[in-house]
Design an enzyme around this catalytic site. Structure first.
Site, PDB file in Angstrom:
ATOM      1  N   PHE A 222       0.855  -1.194   0.000  1.00  0.00           N
ATOM      2  CA  PHE A 222       0.000   0.000   0.000  1.00  0.00           C
ATOM      3  C   PHE A 222       0.894   1.247   0.000  1.00  0.00           C
ATOM      4  O   PHE A 222       0.714   2.151   0.804  1.00  0.00           O
ATOM      5  CB  PHE A 222      -0.948   0.019   1.199  1.00  0.00           C
ATOM      6  CG  PHE A 222      -1.756  -1.234   1.373  1.00  0.00           C
ATOM      7  CD1 PHE A 222      -2.902  -1.452   0.630  1.00  0.00           C
ATOM      8  CD2 PHE A 222      -1.365  -2.211   2.276  1.00  0.00           C
ATOM      9  CE1 PHE A 222      -3.659  -2.614   0.793  1.00  0.00           C
ATOM     10  CE2 PHE A 222      -2.100  -3.363   2.444  1.00  0.00           C
ATOM     11  CZ  PHE A 222      -3.255  -3.571   1.708  1.00  0.00           C
ATOM     12  N   ASP A 243       0.997  -1.116  -4.892  1.00  0.00           N
ATOM     13  CA  ASP A 243      -0.268  -0.428  -4.651  1.00  0.00           C
ATOM     14  C   ASP A 243      -1.223  -0.791  -5.788  1.00  0.00           C
ATOM     15  O   ASP A 243      -0.787  -1.062  -6.910  1.00  0.00           O
ATOM     16  CB  ASP A 243      -0.073   1.090  -4.591  1.00  0.00           C
ATOM     17  CG  ASP A 243      -1.196   1.790  -3.836  1.00  0.00           C
ATOM     18  OD1 ASP A 243      -0.999   2.143  -2.666  1.00  0.00           O
ATOM     19  OD2 ASP A 243      -2.282   1.972  -4.428  1.00  0.00           O
ATOM     20  N   ASP A 291       0.774  -0.664   5.318  1.00  0.00           N
ATOM     21  CA  ASP A 291       0.128   0.623   5.641  1.00  0.00           C
ATOM     22  C   ASP A 291      -1.177   0.727   4.850  1.00  0.00           C
ATOM     23  O   ASP A 291      -1.320   1.572   3.962  1.00  0.00           O
ATOM     24  CB  ASP A 291       1.064   1.780   5.299  1.00  0.00           C
ATOM     25  CG  ASP A 291       0.499   3.133   5.734  1.00  0.00           C
ATOM     26  OD1 ASP A 291      -0.382   3.143   6.617  1.00  0.00           O
ATOM     27  OD2 ASP A 291       0.931   4.168   5.182  1.00  0.00           O
ATOM     28  N   CYS A 331      -4.935   2.803  10.420  1.00  0.00           N
ATOM     29  CA  CYS A 331      -5.436   4.170  10.590  1.00  0.00           C
ATOM     30  C   CYS A 331      -6.927   4.168  10.908  1.00  0.00           C
ATOM     31  O   CYS A 331      -7.602   5.188  10.771  1.00  0.00           O
ATOM     32  CB  CYS A 331      -5.148   5.011   9.351  1.00  0.00           C
ATOM     33  SG  CYS A 331      -5.897   4.395   7.832  1.00  0.00           S
TER      34      CYS A 331
END
Length: 387
Positions: A222, A243, A291, A331
């Site tokens: 990512f 990605d 991530d 996140c």
């Protein structure tokens, strides 16, 4: 100033240091207008402070002050100056950083990010949206920017019955803005890039991850515009960066060229599928970064998100031999750090790996965390070693 009354539960919440009052706890709106700054009082008429009122959101009131005071340009100018003063004490080695982090800077529902000579703002509730011109004017006085853009394309604005749009508020905004971060030059697309341009909250974690890249091959999953990969390159034999977004990969390649970095291979692929293929092929890396975007957008899909986090970490761990390093992030605010650690422990057991924690990290200091507002703490970053 219109007085809005709330029940005992809401008064207790304010007393505990949290700025949100929910619609179900409002007992008398007294004709308050959408986006207005209102006086908030308890059921006995005792003043609790001043808040922005929303007629649409479940969060009906967001406290701006524990005093009853006028909310105008002078108020925003004071709060914005205080926010920038804090950044001067915690931000270094970059001209791209967050100036205002909403509730954590006592400006709920407002985001301001700086990219060199340009500013990006997000006004995420009716009150901040109504104050947009005062905010932009104050920012011009403080920073004298070449341009200000309102990236009001965040989905959360729909809950406020606000339009989803991006507009230029002042000056001109180029297609790409060059910013400097940790010795690297990166391109930021302020009108169409991720979040408000690039990811600013991982800036300190980029350096932490690079510290553990001691030669060998690294895998950055990512990668977006290449943040982790480009920081790892100087201390790695090679880096593979993955990605699913072709646009992000193109920008990442441009960033690598701008910094004369030649040992990063960028690949457009689905990360879940790629990790499974690499495990089947018995490929190994000395360091793997995960991530991903937020899997848990709300509490309603937390169970599905938890399975996703466990699975992706399980697949990554199968690529790490003893001594290998896993840098793994979430996140998702709704995924707490204790739950994240539990999922990692389960993934490690399934992968037959023993892990020790080297670092427990969070978002960069320009994204401050307010002690009594857990929503301001959203990013978890763990660095672990396979024993």
């Amino acid at each position: 100033m219109t007085e809005v009354r709330v029940n005992r539960k809401a008064a207790g919440r304010v007393a505990s240091g949290h700025p949100w009052i929910f619609s179900s706890d409002v007992t008398d709106r007294n004709g308050a207008l959408p986006g207005a700054a209102v006086k908030v009082a308890d059921s006995n008429g005792r003043p609790l402070g001043t808040a922005h009122y929303s007629s649409a959101s479940q969060i009906a009131l967001r406290m701006l002050s524990h005093q009853v005071e006028e909310i105008g340009r002078d108020f925003y100018l004071r709060r914005l100056r205080a926010a920038e003063d804090h950044r001067r004490s915690v931000v270094c080695n970059t001209d791209a950083y967050r100036v205002v982090h909403g509730e954590a800077d006592l400006l709920p529902a407002l985001i301001v990010d700086r990219y060199a000579d340009y500013l990006v703002i997000q006004t995420l509730d009716q009150g901040m949206d109504a104050a947009q011109q005062d905010i932009a004017s104050s920012l011009e006085e403080i920073f004298h920017p070449k341009g200000i853009v309102a990236r009001n394309d965040a989905a959360v604005r729909a809950k406020e019955q606000l339009p989803i749009e991006s507009t230029i508020l002042a000056g001109e905004i180029p297609d790409s803005v060059a910013v400097h971060m940790n010795g690297l030059t990166l391109a930021a697309d302020l009108l169409h890039g991720q979040k408000t341009g690039i990811f600013l909250d991982q800036r300190e974690n980029y350096l932490a991850a690079a510290h553990y890249a001691r030669g060998g091959k690294a895998l950055d999953c990512f990668t977006s515009t290449g943040g982790f990969a480009l920081h790892l390159a100087a201390r790695s034999e090679s880096v593979e960066a993955v990605d699913s977004s072709a646009h992000a990969i193109a920008t990442a390649r441009d960033n690598a060229r701008a910094n004369a970095i030649a040992n990063v291979e960028f690949r457009e692929a689905d990360v879940f599928d790629l990790l499974a293929r690499y495990a089947s092929a018995r490929r190994h890396f000395s360091l793997v970064v995960l991530d991903p975007p937020a899997f848990a957008k709300s509490r309603h899909n937390l169970d599905d998100a938890a399975r996703g986090y466990k699975e992706i970490n399980l697949r990554a761990l199968r690529l790490l031999p003893p001594g290998g390093i896993l840098v793994t992030c979430s996140c998702s605010h709704h995924l707490s750090e204790p739950l994240f650690l539990q999922l990692l422990a389960e993934a490690a057991l399934d992968a037959r790996r023993t892990l020790r924690i080297l670092e427990r990290r969070t978002q960069s200091q320009d994204h401050p965390i307010l002690l009594t507002v857990p929503e301001t703490h959203y990013l978890k970053c763990l660095i672990l070693e396979v024993m």
